[in-house]
Design an enzyme around this catalytic site. Structure first.
Site, PDB file in Angstrom:
ATOM      1  N   HIS A  79      20.808 -74.581  -9.508  1.00  0.00           N
ATOM      2  CA  HIS A  79      20.525 -73.226  -8.994  1.00  0.00           C
ATOM      3  C   HIS A  79      19.459 -72.556  -9.861  1.00  0.00           C
ATOM      4  O   HIS A  79      18.558 -71.883  -9.356  1.00  0.00           O
ATOM      5  CB  HIS A  79      21.786 -72.366  -9.037  1.00  0.00           C
ATOM      6  CG  HIS A  79      22.801 -72.700  -7.982  1.00  0.00           C
ATOM      7  ND1 HIS A  79      22.545 -72.586  -6.632  1.00  0.00           N
ATOM      8  CD2 HIS A  79      24.094 -73.114  -8.068  1.00  0.00           C
ATOM      9  CE1 HIS A  79      23.641 -72.917  -5.946  1.00  0.00           C
ATOM     10  NE2 HIS A  79      24.587 -73.241  -6.799  1.00  0.00           N
ATOM     11  N   HIS A 138      25.045 -78.940 -11.745  1.00  0.00           N
ATOM     12  CA  HIS A 138      25.036 -78.162 -10.505  1.00  0.00           C
ATOM     13  C   HIS A 138      24.449 -76.760 -10.741  1.00  0.00           C
ATOM     14  O   HIS A 138      23.511 -76.341 -10.070  1.00  0.00           O
ATOM     15  CB  HIS A 138      26.471 -78.068  -9.973  1.00  0.00           C
ATOM     16  CG  HIS A 138      26.600 -77.232  -8.745  1.00  0.00           C
ATOM     17  ND1 HIS A 138      26.746 -77.779  -7.495  1.00  0.00           N
ATOM     18  CD2 HIS A 138      26.597 -75.886  -8.552  1.00  0.00           C
ATOM     19  CE1 HIS A 138      26.814 -76.808  -6.603  1.00  0.00           C
ATOM     20  NE2 HIS A 138      26.744 -75.647  -7.215  1.00  0.00           N
ATOM     21  N   GLU A 139      25.011 -76.062 -11.699  1.00  0.00           N
ATOM     22  CA  GLU A 139      24.552 -74.692 -11.959  1.00  0.00           C
ATOM     23  C   GLU A 139      23.098 -74.677 -12.398  1.00  0.00           C
ATOM     24  O   GLU A 139      22.329 -73.779 -12.038  1.00  0.00           O
ATOM     25  CB  GLU A 139      25.426 -74.019 -13.025  1.00  0.00           C
ATOM     26  CG  GLU A 139      26.903 -73.891 -12.676  1.00  0.00           C
ATOM     27  CD  GLU A 139      27.145 -73.319 -11.305  1.00  0.00           C
ATOM     28  OE1 GLU A 139      26.287 -72.577 -10.797  1.00  0.00           O
ATOM     29  OE2 GLU A 139      28.188 -73.633 -10.714  1.00  0.00           O
ATOM     30  N   HIS A 157      16.140 -73.855  -9.011  1.00  0.00           N
ATOM     31  CA  HIS A 157      15.713 -73.312  -7.715  1.00  0.00           C
ATOM     32  C   HIS A 157      15.044 -71.951  -7.928  1.00  0.00           C
ATOM     33  O   HIS A 157      14.025 -71.643  -7.324  1.00  0.00           O
ATOM     34  CB  HIS A 157      16.949 -73.194  -6.808  1.00  0.00           C
ATOM     35  CG  HIS A 157      16.639 -72.994  -5.358  1.00  0.00           C
ATOM     36  ND1 HIS A 157      17.607 -72.678  -4.438  1.00  0.00           N
ATOM     37  CD2 HIS A 157      15.484 -73.047  -4.652  1.00  0.00           C
ATOM     38  CE1 HIS A 157      17.059 -72.553  -3.242  1.00  0.00           C
ATOM     39  NE2 HIS A 157      15.772 -72.776  -3.339  1.00  0.00           N
TER      40      HIS A 157
HETATM   41 ZN   LIG Z   1      26.527 -73.843  -6.322  1.00  0.00          ZN
END
Ligand SMILES: [Zn+2]
Length: 737
Positions: free
Chosen positions: A531, A527-528, A534
């Site tokens: 980011h 998940h991290e 992104h």
């Molecule tokens: Zn998040």
């Protein structure tokens, strides 16, 4: 923050924002939930409220300097002293205001270049200082730093208002916004003009002088109350614990939980073991402890944070925050704070967000009743003679999981080595985005545990950025997991190397032994890293539109999407290997994990969603005076909250909502983004699978690289060919749709 006013003020608040965003990932209901925890360094002699002495500022302040060294300059983490922050922030704010005044008082007619682009270039010093200030706030904060925060929060709020309330500046932005010349600009440029204009208006640029003054007063009062709220929660997390005196108190706890409890006792200079008042400590205890009396005691301590009627009680602070927010919304021409907050979100209105939440709420509550029935049956069968209470939920859920799916979380752990999974995420980035990661050793770090990789294009070798990885817990570091952007991609200020970090709080293993993590923690890593990707994939011109600077209810989409790659056979076979034998995780175990994927989704959804619903209801309530205790009870009764579950964040500890504005009326964002996430992954499964090159390229082009240069709904349609549908989410969580 309330406005993306100038680059620097954006970053100042973005730092805090991203930290929060990431820390409360819905999928990681376990050890990675958001929580701030300060362990006070013993060397500090400061008392509450005392301000640190100013340093000798005859020397040039290193925080104000350009970043030097390789990769276009890197943050000077080796030169930081807490005493440098206040003078650096003050000098940088003055410089930023001078930059802005120059733009506002330009004698030339306003143009895109001399106004909008000039604003993008303004305040770079403050941007650098506030980046490091944010990193210190989350990873190196002690009492001395907290004192600086208390002093600086209202000043930073006033600074932001000085920019948005600069009338000459707004007139120029408005002139560009209404000009014929705007139509000739590129779509990215037009979006930037729109964003600046909208953010200024949203921040009160059109108000009369009296109202502007009141608005600024409100913002400063709020900044002070937010700091007070957070520090109260921190104080209770740090100051309270349940001591375990004997072996009998440890019944049921696995070795890892015992070790953590022993370490916590040593830190607090106590005999035996103790359970700290933090989620990463409380949740495992509630899951495994056979001692029902102690489970209840620990549970009560945790859910009462900020609600103990003592000097750290947050109830009256909440009442004040809500009233000030309601007044501000009215001043700005909105019926409620929620309407103001959602105007620039993807959902657009509180009604649409409520509609989605209620659509998921009903099946989730129905599922909770089934889960409770399963747990009650198990308890009855064992002759426990109890009725399932909130402090029993995690404990019995874990046992039902074993009974139903024959899945023991501890059986999976030997295959999940932190470093192997780190290799796994980097490998996925190579497959989806053609990135190559190479260790970078010549970069200063704030602590010797932090490692840095340089990121380049696999084919061309072109340098893309730096990735800092800070995986271990330490004194002064906030617990949880998050991503941070130290320098965002852009083209206005020349060649930029993007710098991002991933942060977590794993407890270091024994020297020479690989660190094993849970499935939830592995999911959080992906998940991290989503980011981070992104940020690293960003390919835009203007800093204000870069990377993760997207709508609140859209920012979790890229990160939640990346979670899906953990369970792909490619990752599991290569990277989920046994720490002793090196053999990949057996298919049988993978199948069990998959079969149990929707297990306990009633609980996970309801504890989150109830908090999200309350957040929205509070901010739709207008300016009536709210007693948080009464409101919480009445709202939950009205919703039909199952008695066996408590809010994931009760109001007196709801940091997302009361430690800043950023997630206020915005906690629904995780669900909103998960609708998009579930739907988006379908694009891969409908094509050739999770590594389909064509879909990956579409994802990069339309989602990961575009930042905020395009309306998110439109970006999604460009990727998927249609709007997201809620069905995929319902299926993912095992609810009927
Ligand atoms: Zn998040």
């Amino acid at each position: 923050m309330r406005a993306l006013i100038s680059r620097s003020s954006l970053l100042l608040f973005a730092t805090a924002m991203i930290a929060l965003v990431i820390a409360d990932n819905l999928k990681t209901a376990g050890a990675n939930a958001m929580k701030l925890s300060f362990r006070k360094p013993e060397s500090s002699m400061l008392k509450e409220g005392e301000t640190p002495a100013l340093p000798d500022i005859a020397e040039p302040n290193p925080l104000l300097a350009q970043w030097e060294g390789p990769y276009g300059g890197v943050p000077p983490f080796d030169k930081v002293q807490v005493s440098l922050f206040k003078p650096a922030l003050e000098a940088a704010m003055s410089e930023n205001l001078a930059d802005v005044d120059k733009i506002a008082n330009d004698s030339a007619a306003p143009t895109f270049e001399n106004t909008i682009v000039a604003l993008e270039r303004a305040g770079q010093t403050l941007e650098r200082v506030s980046t490091i200030y944010g990193v210190w706030g989350s990873t190196m904060a002690g009492p001395e730093f907290q004192a600086v925060q208390r002093e600086m929060a209202p000043k930073l709020a006033a600074f932001s208002d000085k920019i948005t309330q600069n009338e000459a500046l707004f007139k120029r932005i408005e002139a560009v916004y209404n000009s014929q010349a705007k139509k000739k600009l590129s779509s990215e440029q037009q979006r930037l003009v729109w964003l600046d204009y909208t953010n200024f208006v949203r921040s009160g640029a059109k108000l009369n002088g009296t109202d502007k003054a009141r608005l600024s007063q409100i913002n400063q009062q709020l900044a002070g109350l937010f700091t007070k709220f957070s520090q109260n929660v921190l104080a209770e997390e740090d100051g309270q614990f349940v001591a375990l005196k004997s072996e009998a108190d440890l019944a049921g706890l696995p070795q890892s939980v015992r070790d953590a409890a022993a370490a916590a006792a040593t830190t607090k200079k106590q005999e035996g073991w103790l359970i700290s008042n933090t989620r990463s400590s409380v949740d495992p205890f509630l899951t495994y402890s056979d001692r029902r009396d102690l489970r209840e005691k620990v549970w009560r301590m945790f859910i009462m944070r900020g609600d103990n009627g003592d000097e750290h009680d947050n109830n009256s602070t909440i009442t004040q925050i809500l009233q000030l927010r309601a007044e501000r919304a009215k001043l700005l021409g909105f019926s409620t704070h929620a309407h103001w907050r959602l105007e620039n979100s993807m959902a657009k209105t509180p009604e649409r967000a409520m509609e989605l939440m209620m659509a998921v709420w009903k099946p989730a509550v129905a599922r909770v009743h089934e889960e409770v029935a399963d747990m009650q049956a198990l308890a009855d069968k064992e002759g426990a003679k109890i009725k399932i209470e909130p402090w029993d939920y995690r404990y019995y859920a874990e046992r039902v999981r074993k009974a139903k799916y024959d899945l023991d979380q501890n059986e999976v752990k030997p295959y999940l080595q932190l470093e192997k999974l780190r290799e796994g995420v980097l490998w996925v980035a190579g497959e989806l985005f053609n990135f190559k990661f190479t260790p970078a050793t010549n970069v200063p770090v704030a602590h010797s545990d932090i490692r840095v990789w340089q990121v380049a294009d696999k084919t061309s070798g072109k340098q893309i950025g730096l990735w800092y990885f800070d995986p271990y817990a330490r004194a002064g570091k906030r617990s949880g997991a998050w991503m941070n952007a130290y320098r965002t991609q852009e083209r206005v200020n020349g060649q930029i190397t993007t710098i991002v970090s991933n942060n977590a709080n794993f407890v270091k293993g024994k020297p020479g032994e690989p660190l094993l993590i849970s499935w939830d923690d592995a999911t959080t890593m992906f998940h991290e890293f989503g980011h981070a990707l992104h940020g690293l994939n960003s390919d835009v011109t203007y800093p204000s539109l870069s990377g993760t600077a997207v709508a609140r209810d859209y920012v979790e989409f890229p990160s939640q999407l990346m979670e899906h790659w953990l369970s792909t056979p490619e990752v599991l076979n290569k990277f989920a290997v046994h720490y002793q034998t090196g053999k990949p995780i057996p298919q049988e175990l993978v199948d069990k994990i998959k079969r149990s994927a929707t297990f306990n989704q009633g609980f996970i959804t309801v504890e989150y969603l109830a908090a999200a619903l309350l957040d929205m209801k509070l901010h739709l309530a207008g300016d009536r005076k709210i007693d948080p205790r009464v409101f919480e009870k009445e709202a939950l009764d009205e919703l039909g909250m199952p008695h066996e579950i408590v809010l994931r964040h009760r109001l007196p500890q709801f940091m997302h909502v009361f430690s800043s504005d950023s997630y206020s009326a915005g906690y629904y964002s995780y669900l909103w983004a998960d609708v998009i996430t579930a739907d988006a992954f379908g694009a891969f499964t409908e094509a050739g699978g999770p590594y389909d090159k064509k879909v990956a390229e579409r994802l990069r082009k339309n989602i990961f690289s575009v930042g905020n240069t395009i309306d998110p709904a439109e970006a999604y349609r460009n990727f998927r060919g249609r709007d997201p549908r809620v069905e995929a989410l319902m299926k993912k969580r095992g609810f009927p749709s």
